[in-house]
Design a protein around this motif. Structure first.
Motif, mmCIF file in Angstrom:
data_model
loop_
_atom_site.group_PDB
_atom_site.id
_atom_site.type_symbol
_atom_site.label_atom_id
_atom_site.label_comp_id
_atom_site.label_asym_id
_atom_site.label_seq_id
_atom_site.Cartn_x
_atom_site.Cartn_y
_atom_site.Cartn_z
ATOM 1 N N TYR A 118 4.583 10.512 -9.409
ATOM 2 C CA TYR A 118 4.167 9.405 -8.495
ATOM 3 C C TYR A 118 4.666 9.079 -7.197
ATOM 4 C CZ TYR A 118 7.778 6.148 -10.125
ATOM 5 O OH TYR A 118 9.005 5.638 -10.596
ATOM 6 N N PHE A 119 4.125 8.315 -6.379
ATOM 7 C CA PHE A 119 4.375 8.263 -4.946
ATOM 8 C C PHE A 119 4.483 9.852 -4.339
ATOM 9 C CE2 PHE A 119 6.246 3.789 -5.869
ATOM 10 C CZ PHE A 119 5.484 3.083 -4.817
ATOM 11 N N VAL A 120 3.619 10.516 -4.761
ATOM 12 C CA VAL A 120 3.484 11.820 -4.368
ATOM 13 C C VAL A 120 3.174 11.841 -2.647
ATOM 14 C CG1 VAL A 120 2.175 14.052 -4.372
ATOM 15 C CG2 VAL A 120 2.849 12.752 -6.420
ATOM 16 N N ASN A 121 3.949 12.238 -1.697
ATOM 17 C CA ASN A 121 3.682 12.148 -0.551
ATOM 18 C C ASN A 121 3.508 10.777 0.163
ATOM 19 O OD1 ASN A 121 3.635 13.384 2.116
ATOM 20 N ND2 ASN A 121 1.773 14.703 1.600
ATOM 21 N N GLU A 122 4.309 9.867 -0.020
ATOM 22 C CA GLU A 122 4.442 8.723 0.374
ATOM 23 C C GLU A 122 5.098 8.760 1.695
ATOM 24 O OE1 GLU A 122 3.412 5.252 0.555
ATOM 25 O OE2 GLU A 122 4.961 5.172 2.052
ATOM 26 N N CYS A 123 4.399 8.589 2.888
ATOM 27 C CA CYS A 123 4.832 8.458 4.039
ATOM 28 C C CYS A 123 6.174 7.881 4.062
ATOM 29 C CB CYS A 123 3.819 7.508 4.844
ATOM 30 S SG CYS A 123 4.145 7.510 6.643
ATOM 31 N N ALA A 124 6.610 6.669 3.793
ATOM 32 C CA ALA A 124 7.787 5.910 4.005
ATOM 33 C C ALA A 124 8.918 6.497 3.511
ATOM 34 C CB ALA A 124 7.745 4.451 3.532
ATOM 35 N N GLN A 152 -2.019 21.472 -5.080
ATOM 36 C CA GLN A 152 -2.194 21.115 -6.548
ATOM 37 C C GLN A 152 -1.336 19.945 -7.008
ATOM 38 O OE1 GLN A 152 -2.178 25.515 -8.330
ATOM 39 N NE2 GLN A 152 -2.284 24.062 -9.995
ATOM 40 N N LEU A 153 -0.327 19.448 -6.551
ATOM 41 C CA LEU A 153 0.396 18.228 -6.725
ATOM 42 C C LEU A 153 -0.036 17.206 -5.789
ATOM 43 C CD1 LEU A 153 2.553 16.894 -8.153
ATOM 44 C CD2 LEU A 153 4.176 17.385 -6.612
ATOM 45 N N GLN A 154 -0.824 17.422 -4.453
ATOM 46 C CA GLN A 154 -1.042 16.424 -3.629
ATOM 47 C C GLN A 154 -2.201 15.641 -4.368
ATOM 48 O OE1 GLN A 154 -0.229 15.674 -0.251
ATOM 49 N NE2 GLN A 154 -1.461 14.221 -0.538
ATOM 50 N N ASP A 155 -2.158 14.477 -4.309
ATOM 51 C CA ASP A 155 -3.332 13.335 -5.005
ATOM 52 C C ASP A 155 -3.190 13.524 -6.612
ATOM 53 O OD1 ASP A 155 -3.872 12.928 -2.236
ATOM 54 O OD2 ASP A 155 -5.228 14.761 -2.210
ATOM 55 N N ASN A 213 1.033 -1.150 -0.098
ATOM 56 C CA ASN A 213 0.046 -0.141 0.203
ATOM 57 C C ASN A 213 0.965 1.059 0.087
ATOM 58 O OD1 ASN A 213 -1.801 -1.608 2.348
ATOM 59 N ND2 ASN A 213 -2.869 -1.019 0.350
ATOM 60 N N THR A 214 0.299 2.459 -0.463
ATOM 61 C CA THR A 214 0.920 3.573 -0.477
ATOM 62 C C THR A 214 -0.190 4.841 0.228
ATOM 63 O OG1 THR A 214 2.114 5.383 -1.630
ATOM 64 C CG2 THR A 214 0.433 3.905 -2.879
ATOM 65 N N THR A 215 0.438 5.850 0.950
ATOM 66 C CA THR A 215 -0.359 6.810 1.193
ATOM 67 C C THR A 215 -0.673 7.761 0.078
ATOM 68 O OG1 THR A 215 1.624 8.236 1.888
ATOM 69 C CG2 THR A 215 0.434 6.845 3.676
ATOM 70 N N ALA A 216 0.184 7.467 -1.115
ATOM 71 C CA ALA A 216 -0.060 8.482 -2.126
ATOM 72 C C ALA A 216 -1.427 8.109 -3.132
ATOM 73 C CB ALA A 216 0.882 8.257 -3.103
ATOM 74 N N ASN A 217 -2.144 8.780 -3.727
ATOM 75 C CA ASN A 217 -3.142 8.630 -4.537
ATOM 76 C C ASN A 217 -2.755 7.747 -5.892
ATOM 77 O OD1 ASN A 217 -5.911 8.611 -5.251
ATOM 78 N ND2 ASN A 217 -5.757 10.755 -6.232
#
Lengths: 308, 308
Positions: B277-283, B243-246, B114-118
């Motif tokens: 991609y992987f925008v704002n992935e927690c890890a 604007q980049l988030q999600d 899983n990823t926190t990214a959208n």
């Protein structure tokens, strides 16, 4: 209705990182520690990173949940070699920002939290605090595009377990959805805006404005609902149903789906009509809470102003 | 274009909990371990909870990231008293599901993340694997209402670091957004559906179907972009811009906002047009990655069928 006078709010504490993986407060406090100057000259603002070791490892806590350690009983229990770090830290914070219930306590303590639930912006405080209803109403009226709600905890102050109870007045800001360990700019800006508005209110209050009597809607805790679990292993056997997921504060009625089991069966709600919140909050898996339920009530409050 | 024959896929491994706080795989594997019976008689399905100690504490890993430990070099390095748990566990998993690169390895290894990214539903695999392009195209065609994408890693198999590289064929399922430590039914069902489709494809393949030549779009890694940081402390000074988030997989052009600093300044993108991609992935905070950038390419593939 009577009018109530309160002493001015001069000493304010803003805390973040009480849970070390809730990033809005961590970064807001760090940012304030760099930037904040006392603009009015009359306000003393203390910023506190509440649980630095937990922040460093990006976890909710290291040994026990700091934000359950502020009851009178725990704050006065003796420290031994085996006392968990967070219980010691709670006593330190109580010495710095309290002592709770004393004249020396901060006039107002604001503690910043995040949730993985879709709760928007919530102010959480104890039922005895009329001033918080005014601050809540003010913030809500100035942020019309955001859902701003109040959750009122009906617990005697001596048993109040959370950090904000250490101040003479206090509230927690609870904002979501935001994953633990992640910082979202939209959520960060909501918190920043609500803090700015709280300080705007404080300035107006201290400068002698009268805030009129009125009423607000608020939510009060009814009960927690656990996940379905395997009786043998204790493991959960279902997730929050997609219809309930992200539906915090939408009225839940008897017969509405609440869980979807891993094998595909729907579990329906069979209790009283109530409002769900903290739906699928990450930290509540371990405390066996899939969601909480609240009643909606209307709170009336008297007009207030400062007593100089 | 030539036609390619592959041996049948008889021994399949489905792994979850390679990262202990990514809950879709943890619960899917547990559920399969309770329920799964070999329906065809011809398939052997092994389900593996890859990192049980990390799952137990609900963290990504206990000492080092397990999913970076499957290079040939690390799999063959001697174990000593100071070897991190995950490096030892990687060698155990390699013995059970591989050895990587050998005839004894699983025919297909699927690892659930899983990823926190959208990011919707992504299949991640190595460039050399034509069969994966067929499985990807099949899953995508059967899930038209969901964004299904392929991310292709262009790394020699010996340097491939992730668990799926242990199988003769393999892919990771990467699904988001889902917070770490949280299980969402919608995400769980996406993963379940994609696994069911993968097994449907395997049955058709093994039973002699020919899968036609064709082409698919895929994303290939270009580079990682770090957060702006304080040069003195190393702390981040900005969040992903709203604007980049999600906005994973939406073309990023020169001049588009990418960061919003805590004091309110916008940072704009000044590189080549690419897909984030992987925008704002927690890890990836700890690995200094705010987002990754990919190129979109078209991959053509030959027709394939089973060689019995």
């Amino acid at each position: 209705m009577e009018h109530i006078f309160f002493p001015p709010l001069s000493r304010i504490a803003v805390c973040g990182g009480t849970h070390g993986n809730e990033m809005s407060g961590v970064y807001l406090v760090r940012e304030w520690q760099k930037q904040k100057v006392d603009e009015s000259g009359a306000l003393s603002i203390t910023t506190v990173l509440s649980n630095p070791p937990a922040v460093n490892v990006c976890r909710r806590y290291t040994q026990t949940d700091l934000n359950r350690c502020f009851t009178n009983a725990l704050l006065s229990s003796p420290i031994t070699d085996t006392t968990p770090y967070e219980m010691r830290r709670a006593q330190e914070l109580n010495a710095q920002l309290g002592p709770k219930g004393s004249e020396k306590a901060m006039d107002l303590l604001i503690d910043i939290h995040n949730t993985t639930a879709n709760m928007g912006l919530c102010l959480i405080f104890y039922s005895s605090d009329l001033m918080m209803l005014h601050i809540y109403k003010y913030i809500q009226s100035k942020m019309p595009s955001v859902p701003v709600r109040a959750i009122i905890m009906d617990i005697p102050l001596s048993e109040a377990f959370s950090l904000e109870s250490v101040g003479k007045h206090g509230f927690a800001i609870e904002v979501g959805p935001q994953p633990n360990g992640v910082l979202r700019a939209d959520i960060f800006n909501l918190v920043k805006k609500s803090l700015d508005l709280a300080f705007e209110w404080i300035q107006e209050f201290n400068s002698g404005c009268t805030f009129k009597a009125g009423e607000v809607e608020a939510f009060t805790f009814v009960k927690s609902v656990d996940y379905p679990r395997d009786p043998a292993t204790g493991e959960i056997t279902a997730a929050i149903h997609p219809q309930l997921q992200d539906a915090d504060f939408k009225l839940l009625r008897r017969g509405d789906p609440i869980f979807l089991s891993f094998s595909g069966e729907t579990v329906k709600y069979d209790g009283e009509d109530n409002y769900p919140y903290f739906v699928n909050e990450c930290a509540y898996y371990e405390s066996k809470t899939a969601f909480k339920l609240a009643e909606k009530t209307t709170m009336t409050f008297p007009s207030i102003s400062v007593k100089n």
